[in-house]
Design a protein around this motif. Structure first.
Motif, short mmCIF file in Angstrom:
data_model
loop_
_atom_site.label_atom_id
_atom_site.label_comp_id
_atom_site.label_asym_id
_atom_site.label_seq_id
_atom_site.Cartn_x
_atom_site.Cartn_y
_atom_site.Cartn_z
N ASN A 48 0.85 -1.19 0.00
CA ASN A 48 0.00 0.00 0.00
C ASN A 48 0.88 1.24 0.00
O ASN A 48 1.95 1.25 0.60
CB ASN A 48 -0.89 -0.02 1.25
CG ASN A 48 -1.92 1.06 1.27
OD1 ASN A 48 -2.56 1.34 0.26
ND2 ASN A 48 -2.11 1.68 2.42
N LYS A 49 0.46 2.33 -0.66
CA LYS A 49 1.21 3.58 -0.64
C LYS A 49 1.12 4.17 0.77
O LYS A 49 0.04 4.22 1.36
CB LYS A 49 0.65 4.56 -1.66
CG LYS A 49 1.47 5.82 -1.74
CD LYS A 49 0.97 6.78 -2.79
CE LYS A 49 1.86 8.01 -2.73
NZ LYS A 49 1.40 9.08 -3.54
N ILE A 50 2.29 4.60 1.30
CA ILE A 50 2.34 5.17 2.64
C ILE A 50 3.06 6.51 2.59
O ILE A 50 3.82 6.78 1.67
CB ILE A 50 3.03 4.21 3.64
CG1 ILE A 50 4.42 3.79 3.14
CG2 ILE A 50 2.16 3.00 3.91
CD1 ILE A 50 5.18 2.87 4.08
N GLU A 51 2.80 7.34 3.61
CA GLU A 51 3.39 8.68 3.71
C GLU A 51 4.14 8.80 5.04
O GLU A 51 3.74 8.18 6.03
CB GLU A 51 2.29 9.74 3.68
CG GLU A 51 1.49 9.78 2.39
CD GLU A 51 2.26 10.38 1.24
OE1 GLU A 51 3.10 11.26 1.49
OE2 GLU A 51 2.03 9.95 0.10
N PRO A 52 5.18 9.64 5.09
CA PRO A 52 5.88 9.87 6.36
C PRO A 52 4.94 10.46 7.42
O PRO A 52 4.03 11.23 7.11
CB PRO A 52 6.97 10.88 6.00
CG PRO A 52 7.23 10.64 4.55
CD PRO A 52 5.88 10.30 3.97
N VAL A 53 5.16 10.07 8.66
CA VAL A 53 4.35 10.52 9.79
C VAL A 53 4.70 11.97 10.13
O VAL A 53 5.87 12.34 10.14
CB VAL A 53 4.62 9.63 11.03
CG1 VAL A 53 3.92 10.15 12.26
CG2 VAL A 53 4.21 8.20 10.76
N THR A 54 3.69 12.76 10.41
CA THR A 54 3.88 14.12 10.90
C THR A 54 3.01 14.32 12.13
O THR A 54 2.11 13.52 12.40
CB THR A 54 3.52 15.19 9.84
OG1 THR A 54 2.15 15.00 9.45
CG2 THR A 54 4.41 15.08 8.62
N ALA A 55 3.27 15.37 12.89
CA ALA A 55 2.52 15.65 14.12
C ALA A 55 1.03 15.78 13.79
O ALA A 55 0.65 16.43 12.82
CB ALA A 55 3.03 16.92 14.77
N GLY A 56 0.20 15.14 14.58
CA GLY A 56 -1.24 15.23 14.42
C GLY A 56 -1.85 14.22 13.47
O GLY A 56 -3.07 14.16 13.34
N ASP A 57 -1.01 13.42 12.78
CA ASP A 57 -1.55 12.38 11.90
C ASP A 57 -2.36 11.38 12.72
O ASP A 57 -2.08 11.17 13.90
CB ASP A 57 -0.43 11.64 11.18
CG ASP A 57 0.12 12.39 9.99
OD1 ASP A 57 -0.42 13.46 9.66
OD2 ASP A 57 1.09 11.90 9.40
N PRO A 58 -3.34 10.71 12.11
CA PRO A 58 -4.11 9.71 12.84
C PRO A 58 -3.28 8.46 13.14
O PRO A 58 -2.44 8.06 12.34
CB PRO A 58 -5.28 9.39 11.92
CG PRO A 58 -4.90 9.89 10.59
CD PRO A 58 -3.86 10.94 10.76
#
Length: 90
Positions: A63-73
């Motif tokens: 699955n396509k994933i994105e880097p984690v940032t503050a406030g992400d679920p």
């Protein structure tokens, strides 16, 4: 220089510490959330100046994933993740 981070969810007590960013030789890593697998995934990255935004895929489900940032679920409970800087690395 990279950053050491702690990402955690107060609601479900899920979390991880990781080394993110790039070192002096252009090698680095990003911490990403996979919402299909419900996990945090550490992805290795090689600095490429011609590519602005590298695309990442989960090594477990592709699955396509994105880097984690503050406030992400949170990938487990969808509550907001807490994101803390805990140090630097190189």
């Amino acid at each position: 220089m990279g950053t050491m981070i702690r990402v955690f969810c107060d609601h479900c007590e899920f979390g991880r510490e990781a080394f993110v960013g790039f070192g002096m030789e252009g090698d680095g890593a990003e911490l990403c959330s996979c919402y299909r697998c419900k996990r945090l995934v550490q992805k290795k990255v090689k600095l490429n100046l011609s590519e602005d935004n590298p695309s990442f895929k989960c090594p477990y489900c592709r699955n396509k994933i994105e880097p984690v940032t503050a406030g992400d679920p949170c990938p487990i409970c969808d509550d907001a993740l807490d994101y803390q800087f805990i140090g630097l690395w190189d």
